[in-house]
Design an enzyme around this catalytic site. Sequence first.
Site, PDB file in Angstrom:
ATOM      1  CD  GLU A 125      -3.093  -0.991   1.979  1.00 26.47           C
ATOM      2  OE1 GLU A 125      -4.067  -0.144   1.526  1.00 26.47           O
ATOM      3  OE2 GLU A 125      -3.459  -1.576   2.888  1.00 26.47           O
TER       4      GLU A 125
ATOM      5  CB  SER B 208      -6.178  -3.670   5.434  1.00 29.36           C
ATOM      6  OG  SER B 208      -6.272  -2.570   4.393  1.00 29.36           O
TER       7      SER B 208
ATOM      8  CG  ASP C  58     -12.960  -1.187   9.278  1.00 29.66           C
ATOM      9  OD1 ASP C  58     -13.162   0.385   9.265  1.00 29.66           O
ATOM     10  OD2 ASP C  58     -12.225  -1.508   8.524  1.00 29.66           O
TER      11      ASP C  58
ATOM     12  CD  GLU D  61      -8.773  -4.043   9.040  1.00 33.40           C
ATOM     13  OE1 GLU D  61      -7.547  -3.642   9.191  1.00 33.40           O
ATOM     14  OE2 GLU D  61      -9.273  -4.881   8.190  1.00 33.40           O
TER      15      GLU D  61
ATOM     16  CG  ASN E 260      -8.186   0.418   9.740  1.00 32.73           C
ATOM     17  OD1 ASN E 260      -7.590  -0.146   8.824  1.00 32.73           O
ATOM     18  ND2 ASN E 260      -9.633   0.132  10.053  1.00 32.73           N
TER      19      ASN E 260
ATOM     20  CB  SER F   4      -9.917   8.381   3.267  1.00 29.73           C
ATOM     21  OG  SER F   4      -8.898   8.299   2.351  1.00 29.73           O
TER      22      SER F   4
END
Length: 332
Positions: free
Chosen positions: A18, A170, A280, A293, A295, A304
């Site tokens: 990423e 992720s 999430d 999860e 983040n 975003s």
Amino acid sequence: MNDMKRTIAIVCGGDSSEHDVSLRSAQGLYSFFDKERYHVYIVDIKAQDWRVELSDGTTAKIDRNDFSFVENGEKKVFDYAYITIHGTPGENGLLQGYFDLIGLPYSTSSVLVEALTFDKFVLNQYLRGYGVSVAESLLIREGYEELVSDDEIEARIGMPCFVKPAADGSSFGVSKVKNKDQLAPAIRKAMMESPEIMVESFLEGTEISIGVYKTKEKSVVLPATEVVTTNEFFDYDAKYNGQVQEITPARLSDEVTERVRQITSHIYDILHCNGIIRIDYIISKEGKISMLEVNTTPGMTATSFIPQQVRAAGLSMTDVLTEIVENQFDED
């Protein structure tokens, strides 16, 4: 007066798949920061090559002894690092340890918290001990795949299930597995991203993502975003190539919204987080809220989740970032 401005490093890049997504987050953050208040630079880290972007379009090498650089013949040092790396070394505690050693304040949680939240399997077991609902899961380490048979996975986790890297930024290497025949290739795919992979039970329901940050003065839980995708799950294409519908605020009852807010605030406190995080969840038809999860370096492009949620809350990203930075400095 300009000399009174703090100098901020937006630290991006990293060594995971990423890397380029992180660069986009850095550009988003750069656009949000208050340039009247701060000198802001973007620092791109990749392996041993650490470079800062200068105003004339060139780059300068970062001196890793003290995270300084030279511009126009003058040595410059940073007052604060805003970490927006998705994956190693910015989301797993490595970079945080370096900044601790040189005494530079940073935007994320501590070394321990970053390492804990980066390993999804370990995080799930830890939070389960505090009563947080999480999916059933098991861990498979590279070289020890034969310790867990396909039959055992089916019996313990059930089908369908998810196979994902246990420690990664992720989206990459994640597969939704519908039968035992798909397990082996899914495990191989996940292990291309991480030597430890997690097999996790499938939870049916509404997927939401919600941001939260706290300062000495306030606790702010942002409006949740509902994630609707026609893809099998919220994968890389859904996340970054527009194959998703994002609804902010999420279509939840007032009662469920309040419970999500309370759980989110509680998890932030359990982990003793710092800065903005995003959590999430899956919410079942019966209203059960299960965490997927945490983040700790969420995406920060204009589209975003966090910037969306800040706007929905009637807040300004510029003000939020200023609050987060200044929270780590004593009042002048």
